[in-house]
Scaffold this active site. Structure first.
Site, short mmCIF file in Angstrom:
data_model
loop_
_atom_site.label_atom_id
_atom_site.label_comp_id
_atom_site.label_asym_id
_atom_site.label_seq_id
_atom_site.Cartn_x
_atom_site.Cartn_y
_atom_site.Cartn_z
N GLU A 149 -0.39 -9.34 -0.69
CA GLU A 149 -1.82 -9.63 -0.51
C GLU A 149 -2.54 -9.62 -1.85
O GLU A 149 -3.43 -10.43 -2.10
CB GLU A 149 -2.42 -8.61 0.44
CG GLU A 149 -1.89 -8.76 1.86
CD GLU A 149 -2.36 -7.66 2.77
OE1 GLU A 149 -2.06 -6.48 2.49
OE2 GLU A 149 -3.04 -7.96 3.75
N GLU A 170 4.02 -5.16 7.53
CA GLU A 170 3.15 -4.17 8.16
C GLU A 170 3.44 -4.02 9.65
O GLU A 170 3.38 -2.92 10.19
CB GLU A 170 1.69 -4.54 7.96
CG GLU A 170 1.19 -4.36 6.55
CD GLU A 170 1.47 -5.56 5.66
OE1 GLU A 170 2.32 -6.39 6.00
OE2 GLU A 170 0.83 -5.63 4.59
N ALA A 184 0.86 -1.19 0.00
CA ALA A 184 0.00 0.00 0.00
C ALA A 184 0.89 1.23 0.00
O ALA A 184 2.03 1.19 0.46
CB ALA A 184 -0.88 -0.01 1.24
N GLY A 226 0.74 -5.07 1.00
CA GLY A 226 -0.40 -5.17 0.08
C GLY A 226 -0.02 -5.77 -1.25
O GLY A 226 -0.85 -6.37 -1.93
N1 T1G Z 1 4.62 3.40 0.16
C1 T1G Z 1 5.12 4.59 -0.24
N2 T1G Z 1 6.42 4.81 -0.54
C2 T1G Z 1 7.25 3.75 -0.43
C3 T1G Z 1 6.80 2.47 0.00
C4 T1G Z 1 5.43 2.32 0.28
N3 T1G Z 1 4.92 1.14 0.64
N4 T1G Z 1 7.89 1.64 0.02
C5 T1G Z 1 8.93 2.37 -0.38
N5 T1G Z 1 8.56 3.63 -0.64
C6 T1G Z 1 9.41 4.72 -1.13
C7 T1G Z 1 10.49 5.09 -0.13
O1 T1G Z 1 9.98 6.02 0.80
C8 T1G Z 1 11.51 5.69 -1.07
O2 T1G Z 1 11.02 6.98 -1.43
C9 T1G Z 1 11.41 4.83 -2.32
O3 T1G Z 1 10.11 4.22 -2.26
C10 T1G Z 1 12.46 3.76 -2.39
O4 T1G Z 1 12.37 3.08 -1.13
C11 T1G Z 1 -2.86 -3.04 3.13
C12 T1G Z 1 -1.46 -1.40 4.58
C13 T1G Z 1 10.03 -1.85 -1.00
C14 T1G Z 1 11.95 -3.09 0.04
O5 T1G Z 1 6.26 -1.78 4.48
O6 T1G Z 1 10.58 -2.06 2.62
O7 T1G Z 1 0.84 -2.66 2.43
O8 T1G Z 1 12.98 8.30 -0.66
O9 T1G Z 1 14.75 3.54 -0.50
O10 T1G Z 1 15.87 0.11 -0.59
O11 T1G Z 1 -1.68 -4.67 4.27
O12 T1G Z 1 11.09 0.48 0.33
O13 T1G Z 1 12.82 7.54 -3.05
O14 T1G Z 1 11.24 9.33 -2.16
O15 T1G Z 1 13.37 1.77 0.71
O16 T1G Z 1 14.91 -0.51 -2.89
C15 T1G Z 1 3.78 -2.39 3.49
C16 T1G Z 1 8.15 -0.70 2.73
C17 T1G Z 1 3.04 -1.13 3.34
C18 T1G Z 1 7.34 -1.94 2.38
C19 T1G Z 1 12.35 -1.12 -1.44
N6 T1G Z 1 4.98 -2.32 2.70
N7 T1G Z 1 9.18 -0.49 1.76
O17 T1G Z 1 13.59 -0.87 -0.80
O18 T1G Z 1 14.11 1.44 -1.71
S1 T1G Z 1 1.58 -1.16 4.31
C20 T1G Z 1 6.16 -2.00 3.28
C21 T1G Z 1 10.35 -1.18 1.81
C22 T1G Z 1 0.58 -2.22 3.50
C23 T1G Z 1 -1.47 -3.56 3.43
C24 T1G Z 1 -0.67 -2.60 4.22
C25 T1G Z 1 11.37 -0.80 0.79
C26 T1G Z 1 11.41 -1.74 -0.41
P1 T1G Z 1 12.09 8.13 -1.86
P2 T1G Z 1 13.71 2.48 -0.55
P3 T1G Z 1 14.71 0.02 -1.52
#
Ligand code: T1G
Length: 694
Positions: free
Chosen positions: A105, A125, A61, A102
């Site tokens: 999911e 999450e 998400a 997500g």
């Molecule tokens: N949403 C928005 N921005 C995101 C994002 C996300 N989920 N994940 C990464 N970014 C942005 C990050 O801020 C950065 O921005 C750029 O992408 C590169 O990230 C319903 C509710 C995917 C393994 O927790 O673990 O789904 O600084 O530097 O090292 O159940 O990002 O470039 O402007 O980390 O290659 C659950 C979180 C969400 C994954 C990539 N998902 N992200 O790593 O790049 S909640 C997460 C990560 C959800 C559902 C629920 C990592 C990555 P900028 P980065 P990276």
């Protein structure tokens, strides 16, 4: 639309295309629904492939949408998944690189899943203080079994796709061209009669589900002490096991809605973005060219120098380690080896890897050996004269374009840069002890430090897995400048009626890893004493309690002298309240005519934490830090501030700056109130009803 749609030989290919990680924001969700409907209404299409462009299938998400109307605007992710799962034409997910949250999911809602090896599969999450909110707690156990699913959901840790081959999650792990394989697979299943398999229809088999769930609960008790999410993760999985898929899904949704609004989740999301925002320097474009760093040199093989060298060696970079005397050099190298041997004993490093790392270190007594270094970091004695000698010598031997970094924690970096003819190549890299462990790195930007030097240091910081925060030049930069005000309040409170153990207990209950007096005994009270002596000369107008000086005058420097604010038994670090020190404190209050009074834990916490907030606000106003989240990252990664509170500045926002201002004005009107010069920024933001973080 953040989704592309094409058809190939009767197969519709829906490609998520929302850089950087195909976050499932509103436009992406809408694009998925439209793509499915378009494929269903196209008679020539027999099957559908769902994949992601760029560096992820999907990172989940879009966290930036949380707590905004878009997050719950239809089609929600649950709706998009329902549309995918309800498709009469088979949907095949083609997963590469990342399928998280997500994103996983969504994949679980498809009928078939093919993955490339090396893809990170996770439901992270819980690390954001929430739980999978689009069916992950219900579908993943049905895909890979209760135990594996619970472990992934409660830990949030990624599992590599090839490790999940042969489970119900993946129909195939594809070595070759994933998309081609997915299209071929889709064509095959598209020719078969429906209905196509849905993960939700599977059973969760486990010989003793109740017992395992209880085992899982016991397992999270420790980490969940201050975080509600891990227990909710287990509750949601349990609901599905006990009451079936639909009831479990409804319960999961309830848990998600309640968790996403908790201060703990806000703090964790703040830290997630704060970590990434810290590497962005407002006036340094992200495409600023960086200098290549292949060879590093460290000057000084003491505790700091040795720890600093280990960071680079751990990242596979060769390090030339310079000392002035052979015995100091030998001691430094031996200490590094001993540290690695400790890691080997813990089973976290192989003996071969230890030797490989030690082979990357080139000890030397000669400055001439630094001539090929791209980055040189000095960690010598904290005295300007010594720094002057080092930097003048570096100016002679370092190659053109080498970055010259100082690990100074208290000296003026501009004065250090001025010892060279290349101030544009000089920068501060302030590591925190133990340098090979602490994540925080303050990158001190001098008046002349060039932008490509900053960009290079921020990049190399990521390589050595540090959280780098840029600070301007001032006394104490960000962290130590703020901690000085925190310690000032702690000392005043001893004078006014508190005792060390009470102050430490109160702030440790708030969540700090260690209170100011236990910390000072550990670091050495003489260090603070030296800084205060300098302070009395530089800022005679600044009012300090002299109570700590009196302690130091008796030689009670802390653990290293067997006694400080607390008493210690030989070989034991346990801090025992000291009757002698208590008498000294009471006598001191009498000597300075301070009537002692009972001080509440609440006042202790407010005065310590708001002292940080007030100084942090001034640091922001002066541009020493460019954003409040940078200050929070300093405190979360370098000073043991509780993660579930998000850092001092976010905590102030949670309390409300209106209340912070009132408390500061209250303390300013009491004895020692002259220490409370309220930061104008707090007053201005409070008047507008705003916080530091928006
Ligand atoms: N949403 C928005 N921005 C995101 C994002 C996300 N989920 N994940 C990464 N970014 C942005 C990050 O801020 C950065 O921005 C750029 O992408 C590169 O990230 C319903 C509710 C995917 C393994 O927790 O673990 O789904 O600084 O530097 O090292 O159940 O990002 O470039 O402007 O980390 O290659 C659950 C979180 C969400 C994954 C990539 N998902 N992200 O790593 O790049 S909640 C997460 C990560 C959800 C559902 C629920 C990592 C990555 P900028 P980065 P990276």
């Amino acid at each position: 639309m953040a989704v592309d749609y094409t058809t190939r030989d009767g197969v519709a290919v829906i490609t998520l295309n929302n850089p950087p990680v195909n976050g499932l924001g509103l436009s992406t969700r809408a694009g998925i629904v439209e793509g499915i409907e378009r494929a269903l209404s196209d008679a020539s299409v027999t099957a559908i492939v769902l994949t992601g462009a760029g560096k992820a299938f999907s990172g989940g998400a879009d966290i930036t949408e949380f707590n905004t109307p878009k997050a719950t605007q239809e089609p929600t992710l649950a709706t998009a998944i329902k549309v995918v799962e309800g498709s009469t034409k088979p949907v095949v997910a083609a997963i590469h690189s990342v399928a998280m949250g997500g994103g996983l999911e969504l994949a679980l809602g498809t009928h078939y899943r093919l993955a490339a090896p090396g893809a990170q599969i996770a439901l992270p999450e819980v690390k954001l203080g929430i739980l999978p909110g689009a069916g992950g707690t219900q579908r993943l156990p049905r895909a890979i079994g209760l135990e594996a699913a619970l472990n992934m959901i409660v830990s949030g840790a990624p599992v590599m796709s090839e490790k999940l081959a042969g489970t119900g999650l993946f129909d195939e792990v594809v070595e070759g061209d994933l998309l081609e394989a997915a299209i071929a697979f889709a064509r095959k299943v598209g020719a078969q009669a429906g209905p196509h398999p849905r993960v939700r229809d599977r059973k969760i088999e486990h010989p003793n589900a109740e017992g395992f769930i209880q085992f899982a609960r016991n397992g999270v008790a420790g980490v969940a002490k201050n975080f509600p999410a891990p227990h909710k993760c287990i509750d949601a999985v349990e609901a599905g096991v006990k009451n079936g898929f639909d009831k479990g899904l409804a319960f999961e949704r309830e848990c998600f809605v309640s968790l996403v609004q908790t201060p703990e989740s806000r703090a964790l999301r703040h830290a997630f973005f704060g970590e990434r925002a810290a590497s962005k320097i407002p006036d340094v474009p992200s495409d600023t060219p960086v200098r290549d760093i292949h060879q590093v040199a460290v000057i000084g093989a003491g505790t700091m120098g040795g720890g600093i060298a280990m960071n680079f060696v751990n990242a596979g970079l060769p390090v030339t380690l310079l000392e002035t005397k052979q015995d100091a050099l030998d001691r430094g190298v031996a200490t590094i080896r001993k540290n690695y041997e400790g890691t080997v004993k813990k089973g976290k490093l192989t003996p071969e890897a230890l030797e490989q790392r030690m082979a990357l270190i080139t000890p030397t007594l000669s400055y001439e050996d630094l001539g090929n270094a791209d980055l040189i970091i000095e960690a010598v004695f904290e005295e300007l004269g010594v720094k002057e000698q080092v930097f003048k010598r570096l100016d002679e031997v370092a190659k053109q374009g080498a970055i010259l970094a100082s690990n100074t924690s208290t000296l003026d970096l501009n004065r250090i840069a001025a010892f060279t003819k290349r101030p544009q190549d000089v920068v501060g890299m302030h590591f925190f002890s133990p340098a090979n462990v602490m994540k925080l790195l303050e990158v001190v930007r001098g008046r002349d430090t060039s932008k490509d030097v900053l960009a290079t240091v921020m990049k190399i910081a990521k390589k050595i897995r540090k959280t780098a925060v840029v600070s301007g030049v001032c006394d104490g930069f960000i962290g130590n400048r703020m901690i000085e005000q925190y310690i000032r309040q702690a000392l005043f409170m001893l004078e006014e009626g508190a005792l060390p153990a009470q102050v430490d207990r109160a702030i440790e209950k708030f969540g700090f890893a260690m209170g100011p007096f236990r910390m000072s005994d550990l670091a050495g009270n003489d260090i603070g004493w030296a800084i205060r002596k300098r302070r009395y000369l530089e800022h005679p107008e600044m009012h300090y309690s002299k109570i700590a000086d009196r302690l130091c005058e008796t030689g009670r420097f802390g653990q290293k002298t067997g006694g400080g604010w607390y008493d210690y038994k030989a070989g034991d670090r346990t801090a025992h309240p000291s009757k002698l020190v208590e008498e000294m404190i009471v006598a001191f209050s009498k000597d300075v005519g301070a009537g002692r009074r009972k001080i509440s834990d609440e006042e202790i916490v407010e005065r310590l934490v708001f002292a940080l907030v007030n100084e942090g606000a001034k640091i922001l106003e002066e541009g020493i830090a460019s954003k409040a989240s940078d200050i929070d990252m300093v405190y979360l990664t370098g000073y043991g501030f509780p993660l579930w509170r998000g850092g001092p500045m976010l905590y102030a926002d949670t309390v409300g700056l209106y209340n912070v201002e009132r408390a500061i004005r209250r303390y300013a009107s009491r004895p020692n109130g002259d220490a409370w010069q309220i930061a104008p920024g707090i007053v201005e933001l409070a008047a507008k009803g705003r916080g530091f973080n928006g």
